[in-house]
Design an enzyme around this catalytic site. Structure first.
Site, PDB file in Angstrom:
ATOM      1  N   GLU A 166       0.810  -1.222   0.000  1.00 11.31           N
ATOM      2  CA  GLU A 166       0.000   0.000   0.000  1.00 11.31           C
ATOM      3  C   GLU A 166       0.850   1.283   0.000  1.00 11.31           C
ATOM      4  O   GLU A 166       0.790   2.084   0.936  1.00 11.31           O
ATOM      5  CB  GLU A 166      -0.936   0.014   1.205  1.00 11.31           C
ATOM      6  CG  GLU A 166      -1.837  -1.207   1.294  1.00 11.31           C
ATOM      7  CD  GLU A 166      -2.926  -1.077   2.343  1.00 11.31           C
ATOM      8  OE1 GLU A 166      -2.872  -0.130   3.150  1.00 11.31           O
ATOM      9  OE2 GLU A 166      -3.848  -1.914   2.347  1.00 11.31           O
ATOM     10  N   GLU A 364      -5.159  -8.662   0.783  1.00 11.47           N
ATOM     11  CA  GLU A 364      -5.769  -8.322   2.070  1.00 11.47           C
ATOM     12  C   GLU A 364      -7.238  -8.054   1.850  1.00 11.47           C
ATOM     13  O   GLU A 364      -7.636  -7.460   0.845  1.00 11.47           O
ATOM     14  CB  GLU A 364      -5.179  -7.044   2.694  1.00 11.47           C
ATOM     15  CG  GLU A 364      -3.885  -7.217   3.424  1.00 11.47           C
ATOM     16  CD  GLU A 364      -3.410  -5.921   4.096  1.00 11.47           C
ATOM     17  OE1 GLU A 364      -4.251  -5.158   4.614  1.00 11.47           O
ATOM     18  OE2 GLU A 364      -2.193  -5.686   4.084  1.00 11.47           O
TER      19      GLU A 364
HETATM   20  C1  BGP Z   1      -4.234  -2.249   5.644  1.00 11.72           C
HETATM   21  C2  BGP Z   1      -2.805  -2.444   6.089  1.00 11.72           C
HETATM   22  C3  BGP Z   1      -2.632  -3.375   7.233  1.00 11.72           C
HETATM   23  C4  BGP Z   1      -3.761  -3.396   8.240  1.00 11.72           C
HETATM   24  C5  BGP Z   1      -5.148  -3.253   7.618  1.00 11.72           C
HETATM   25  C6  BGP Z   1      -6.264  -2.995   8.596  1.00 11.72           C
HETATM   26  O1  BGP Z   1      -4.378  -1.024   5.030  1.00 11.72           O
HETATM   27  O2  BGP Z   1      -2.002  -2.927   5.041  1.00 11.72           O
HETATM   28  O3  BGP Z   1      -1.375  -3.124   7.788  1.00 11.72           O
HETATM   29  O4  BGP Z   1      -3.499  -2.622   9.323  1.00 11.72           O
HETATM   30  O5  BGP Z   1      -5.162  -2.220   6.663  1.00 11.72           O
HETATM   31  O6  BGP Z   1      -6.402  -1.622   8.865  1.00 11.72           O
HETATM   32  P1  BGP Z   1      -6.404  -1.019  10.321  1.00 11.72           P
HETATM   33  O7  BGP Z   1      -5.304  -1.705  11.027  1.00 11.72           O
HETATM   34  O8  BGP Z   1      -6.135   0.427  10.183  1.00 11.72           O
HETATM   35  O9  BGP Z   1      -7.745  -1.300  10.891  1.00 11.72           O
END
Ligand code: BGP
Length: 464
Positions: A166, A364
């Site tokens: 990302e 993801e």
């Molecule tokens: C994505 C990232 C992850 C993870 C996920 C969940 O954008 O790659 O690292 O954290 O989001 O988001 P959050 O942790 O902000 O709830």
């Protein structure tokens, strides 16, 4: 109806070094930008829990991987921390880090788990950040060196490499958002960071190819399809700009090998020219990937601005469009993100039609939920049926995209064991496996974990 997936579909999960390894001060690691930001502003982190309070994968990876195998999952993504492998700007790999990552990779292979290794997950080593981080063009060659070390040390066994996770996030949260050092609210600096990151990605891809390593290399992008509020041309224009900044800024260089001329012109027209040097186009051209990881959580809904902008306010993407709060949209209230499964299908179809149907996988997707305690059953595990429904709805869309010709090879949930999540720390839990933070970080499989095991055994699931 039964949604069947091919026998070799990649059923996996995603995690990252900075969010799950822990042992931040062990083994010679240097602090990353997150450790320092926590030192500066701990009050910004949920319950003031910082990045050092991670799941301790550093010491417990064998336990995690054993449970992973027990659930039948087949591919695991994590990252190699730059701040652990080459701490404090050293050029000699830290022996403790080499030992640790070797052990992790070997343990995965022994269990028949395919390692997917990422090289940068928002986690700039502090020594590089102090020199300007991604604003400093020298960081590009430093990153290439780090990538080369990783390929040389582990490339005999790792066959799936990713340069960045990302990459638009750091420019957004640190340079035009208020969630990470250096919190500057400056769009030119943000897009400079994004531009240099594209160059660093391309340099790492070039290093991978020069070394003739086996396997594939690519990048992981958080694609948020951009939908206009209406067909009004101003709404459509606004959605297009949101797409240009958030998606195209990386999709075009990594999938086409060119930097968006539209973005270059937009920045120049607004007196924020990008720091392009002669010959950069040749570097960018080397960044075309073999494989793309698609992180999908939510779409962006966009409309033309309701109000004129304060001329003194810093320029940000939001200067050019507003977010649109669509009536009736389904929301995950814990995270505030819209739940729109069709978005994952739209991302894949777009790649099929506009980007040569390159090989992809869902790298993801997931649902963060605060306080799952009320869902604990008599046997002591969490019955997260909402997560199962969420995954089913998204997998059904992935299935549809594949049946329509999309070259999508797998689905990795964020995440395996609940991880520490940036500013939200442990507020929202995402895992197939619960992390009992205050019970010696015990791991307990949730209902979704047992469910995915069955899905993998059956190569599919029944869907309404
Ligand atoms: C994505 C990232 C992850 C993870 C996920 C969940 O954008 O790659 O690292 O954290 O989001 O988001 P959050 O942790 O902000 O709830």
């Amino acid at each position: 109806m039964f949604k069947d997936f091919s026998k070799d579909f990649w059923w996996g999960t995603a995690s990252s070094g900075p969010q799950h390894e822990g042992a931040a001060l062990e083994g010679g690691r240097e602090p990353s930008i997150w450790d320092k930001y926590y030192e500066m502003s701990s009050e910004r982190f949920f319950n003031e829990v910082g990045p050092q309070e991670c799941g301790d994968f550093y010491h417990r990876f064998k336990e995690d991987l054993t449970i992973f195998k027990e659930l039948g999952l087949t591919s695991y993504r994590t990252s190699i921390q730059w701040s652990r492998l080459l701490p404090f700007g050293t050029k000699t790999p830290n022996p403790d880090a080499v030992r640790f990552y070797n052990e992790v990779i070997d343990a995965m292979l022994e269990l028949g788990i395919t390692p997917f290794m990422n090289l940068h997950h928002f986690d700039m080593p502090w020594s590089h950040q102090e020199k300007g981080g991604w604003e400093n063009r020298d960081t590009v060659k430093e990153f290439r060196y780090f990538a080369e070390q990783c390929f040389q040390l582990f490339g005999d066994r790792v066959e799936y490499w990713f340069t960045f996770n990302e990459p638009i996030v750091v420019p957004y949260i640190a340079y035009v958002g208020d969630h990470l050092y250096p919190n500057v609210m400056d769009m030119q600096r943000a897009m400079t960071v994004a531009y240099h990151t594209s160059l660093a990605h391309a340099e790492a891809m070039d290093a991978f190819r020069q070394g003739s390593y086996k396997g594939k290399a690519g990048i992981i992008l958080n694609i948020a399809p951009s939908y206009p509020r209406s067909s009004n041309p101003e709404d459509v224009k606004a959605a297009h700009l949101a797409d240009l900044f958030h998606n195209e800024s990386f999709k075009e260089p990594v999938l086409k090998g060119t930097y968006s001329q539209e973005l270059i012109k937009f920045m120049a027209d607004h007196n924020m020219p990008l720091p392009i040097l002669e010959g950069d186009d040749k570097i960018i051209a080397k960044g075309k990937v073999d494989i793309l990881g698609v992180n999908y959580y939510a779409p962006q809904r966009v409309k033309v601005k309701d109000n004129l902008v304060n001329p003194k306010a810093p320029i940000r993407p939001g200067t050019f469009f507003d977010s649109y709060d669509m009536p009736g949209k389904k929301i995950n209230p814990h995270r505030g993100w819209e739940i729109y499964p069709q978005g994952i299908y739209d991302c894949l179809i777009d790649i099929r039609d506009n980007y040569n149907n390159i090989e992809t996988f869902i790298s993801e997707n997931g649902m963060g939920v605060e306080n799952e305690e009320p869902f604990r059953n008599a046997q002591g595990f969490i019955e997260d049926s909402y997560r199962i429904d969420f995954i089913k709805d998204h997998l059904a869309q992935v299935h549809k995209a594949i049946s329509e010709g999309c070259n999508c090879k797998g689905y990795h949930l964020w995440t395996f064991v609940d991880t520490w999540s940036w500013m939200n720390a442990y507020k929202n839990r995402y895992g197939y496996v619960e992390l009992q933070l205050h019970n010696d970080k015990k791991r307990v499989i949730k209902k979704s974990g047992y469910w995915i095991k069955k899905v993998i055994e059956d190569s599919g699931f029944d869907y309404k």
